[in-house]
Design an enzyme around this catalytic site. Structure first.
Site, PDB file in Angstrom:
ATOM      1  CG  HIS A  27      -1.809  -1.143   1.362  1.00  0.00           C
ATOM      2  ND1 HIS A  27      -3.061  -1.141   0.808  1.00  0.00           N
ATOM      3  CD2 HIS A  27      -1.679  -2.360   1.962  1.00  0.00           C
ATOM      4  CE1 HIS A  27      -3.678  -2.296   1.068  1.00  0.00           C
ATOM      5  NE2 HIS A  27      -2.850  -3.052   1.772  1.00  0.00           N
ATOM      6  CG  ASP A 146     -11.024   2.947   2.880  1.00  0.00           C
ATOM      7  OD1 ASP A 146     -11.716   2.220   3.633  1.00  0.00           O
ATOM      8  OD2 ASP A 146     -10.168   3.739   3.308  1.00  0.00           O
ATOM      9  CD  GLU A 206      -5.848  -7.288   7.290  1.00  0.00           C
ATOM     10  OE1 GLU A 206      -6.681  -6.667   6.593  1.00  0.00           O
ATOM     11  OE2 GLU A 206      -4.712  -6.817   7.541  1.00  0.00           O
ATOM     12  CG  ASP A 282       0.615  -1.211   5.200  1.00  0.00           C
ATOM     13  OD1 ASP A 282       0.205  -0.406   4.355  1.00  0.00           O
ATOM     14  OD2 ASP A 282      -0.089  -2.124   5.665  1.00  0.00           O
TER      15      ASP A 282
HETATM   16  C1  6MZ Z   1      -6.427  -3.634   5.117  1.00  0.00           C
HETATM   17  C2  6MZ Z   1      -4.931  -1.968   4.593  1.00  0.00           C
HETATM   18  C3  6MZ Z   1      -3.918  -2.611   5.352  1.00  0.00           C
HETATM   19  O1  6MZ Z   1      -4.269   3.299  -0.145  1.00  0.00           O
HETATM   20  O2  6MZ Z   1      -3.738   5.337   1.198  1.00  0.00           O
HETATM   21  N1  6MZ Z   1      -4.400  -0.845   4.086  1.00  0.00           N
HETATM   22  N2  6MZ Z   1      -6.167  -2.480   4.473  1.00  0.00           N
HETATM   23  N3  6MZ Z   1      -5.519  -4.293   5.876  1.00  0.00           N
HETATM   24  C4  6MZ Z   1      -4.263  -3.817   6.029  1.00  0.00           C
HETATM   25  N4  6MZ Z   1      -3.417  -4.490   6.858  1.00  0.00           N
HETATM   26  C5  6MZ Z   1      -2.560  -3.908   7.800  1.00  0.00           C
HETATM   27  N5  6MZ Z   1      -2.801  -1.882   5.252  1.00  0.00           N
HETATM   28  C6  6MZ Z   1      -3.109  -0.802   4.476  1.00  0.00           C
HETATM   29  O3  6MZ Z   1      -2.551   3.171   1.679  1.00  0.00           O
HETATM   30  C7  6MZ Z   1      -3.067   3.052   2.975  1.00  0.00           C
HETATM   31  C8  6MZ Z   1      -4.409   2.338   2.937  1.00  0.00           C
HETATM   32  O4  6MZ Z   1      -4.230   0.957   2.568  1.00  0.00           O
HETATM   33  C9  6MZ Z   1      -5.162   0.125   3.263  1.00  0.00           C
HETATM   34  C10 6MZ Z   1      -6.001   1.046   4.143  1.00  0.00           C
HETATM   35  O5  6MZ Z   1      -7.187   1.394   3.465  1.00  0.00           O
HETATM   36  C11 6MZ Z   1      -5.090   2.265   4.301  1.00  0.00           C
HETATM   37  O6  6MZ Z   1      -5.812   3.449   4.582  1.00  0.00           O
HETATM   38  P1  6MZ Z   1      -3.192   4.096   0.530  1.00  0.00           P
HETATM   39  O7  6MZ Z   1      -2.042   4.404  -0.371  1.00  0.00           O
END
Ligand code: 6MZ
Length: 346
Positions: A27, A146, A206, A282
């Site tokens: 992400h 989202d 998850e 992440d």
């Molecule tokens: C679910 C996740 C995540 O899109 O703003 N995101 N969604 N589970 C996870 N596990 C830890 N980690 C990240 O990147 C951040 C966004 O990615 C998703 C969430 O919607 C988060 O706000 P972007 O670039």
């Protein structure tokens, strides 16, 4: 920070760094360099305590979504979005990644003069800026929906993915806080995306939501992410599906979706021959790199060098890249792998 013992040794880490790798689940805003976050926060005169929280490292899944809200307060301008995209790709290239398929949620932030469309254009400009300076790494992009978004907002994101398909957007991801929302909200948008030839990856399982996870499996996305919290029936449906699965070891252990590295479902799925790919999720939020995730897997599941090479090579086929790019990646991979094997033999 919760101390998670590094299971691997330096030799394993060095080997994993030398492996050519494919990143399929990263992400964008979760992968921003800590130094860049600090700088952008200072420019916006955001309390440095917020950055400390972002850097803390030890967090539950619920806390992660609070952290993303903080990061999103900092990455609000077109120039910041371009910059973080370029930098995340530079970090991937430095980690010997040969194909990075990033994902990000297009955001409408009228208070910052940002629309979903200008957001996507800023990300694409960041990719172009990276590619102008670097020829060794291929890049793909997925647009995320989202789970806080409505059916209409999800459809808008799909329309953007269709519009920017020819500029390298290969598909959609469904992500966000897994305790929120319901699958039926986004399904029509995802149906439309699939009908127009876009690829789809879904975050699923998850947290334990068996009814939703079962519906997602039945829908048969091109890939799944996580699938940590399953009952026996779902586990056998997953195995029977053969749907490639993106697995993020540090993320799942730190957020306690999985009890510990040796308990991670990677082990069972890998040994059952299920298609799996290691990813970071992440990298900034979980203080990791893809090489480190590979080293963790190598150590926790007692994999040898040949098995690690095969794991990395197979992930090329699970990417959403076009077939001519996959061929190029296989050629680049085989060349690099031959060098690694040659140097281990000498
Ligand atoms: C679910 C996740 C995540 O899109 O703003 N995101 N969604 N589970 C996870 N596990 C830890 N980690 C990240 O990147 C951040 C966004 O990615 C998703 C969430 O919607 C988060 O706000 P972007 O670039």
């Amino acid at each position: 920070m919760k101390t998670l013992p590094d299971l691997y040794n330096q030799e394993q880490l060095a080997f994993c760094q030398s492996l050519p790798k494919v990143e399929l689940h990263a992400h964008l805003n979760g992968s921003v360099r800590a130094s860049t976050l600090r700088e952008l926060a200072a420019e916006k005169q955001i309390d440095p305590e917020l950055c400390k929280l972002i850097e803390k490292g030890d967090r539950t899944l619920a806390e992660c979504f609070g952290i993303f809200t903080l990061i999103h307060q900092v990455t609000t301008s077109i120039s910041a979005i371009q910059r973080i995209t370029r930098e995340v790709l530079e970090d991937c290239a430095a980690d010997n990644i040969i194909f990075a398929e990033l994902r990000t949620t297009p955001k409408s932030r009228p208070e910052h003069g940002l629309t979903k469309q200008t957001y996507v254009e800023a990300v694409l400009a960041g990719i172009d800026a990276f590619s102008e300076q670097n020829s060794g790494m291929e890049v793909g992009l997925l647009l995320s929906i989202d789970r806080r978004e409505s059916a209409e907002e999800a459809m808008h994101t799909v329309t953007l993915a269709q519009q920017y398909h020819s500029r390298g957007v290969s598909g959609l991801d469904l992500s966000g806080n897994p305790t929120l929302g319901s699958w039926t909200t986004w399904r029509p948008a995802l149906d439309a995306a699939r009908a127009s030839g876009l690829h789809i990856s879904l975050h699923a399982g998850e947290v334990y939501r068996p009814a939703e996870t079962s519906q997602m499996l039945e829908w048969r996305p091109d890939r799944l992410g996580h699938m940590c919290c399953l009952d026996e029936q779902l586990r056998s449906s997953l195995l029977a599906s053969h749907i490639p699965l993106e697995l993020c070891l540090s993320s799942n252990v730190i957020t306690e979706s999985v009890a510990g590295y040796p308990d991670h479902h990677f082990r069972q799925l890998y040994h059952a021959g299920h298609p799996v790919v290691l990813c970071t999720d992440d990298s900034s939020v979980f203080s990791t790199t893809l090489s480190r995730e590979y080293a963790l897997a190598m150590a926790a599941f007692l994999l040898d060098r040949r098995e690690m090479l095969m794991l990395a090579k197979k992930s090329i086929d699970y990417s959403f890249a076009e077939s001519h790019i996959k061929q190029r990646l296989h050629t680049a991979f085989d060349r690099a792998a031959a060098k690694i094997q040659h140097s281990s033999a000498s």
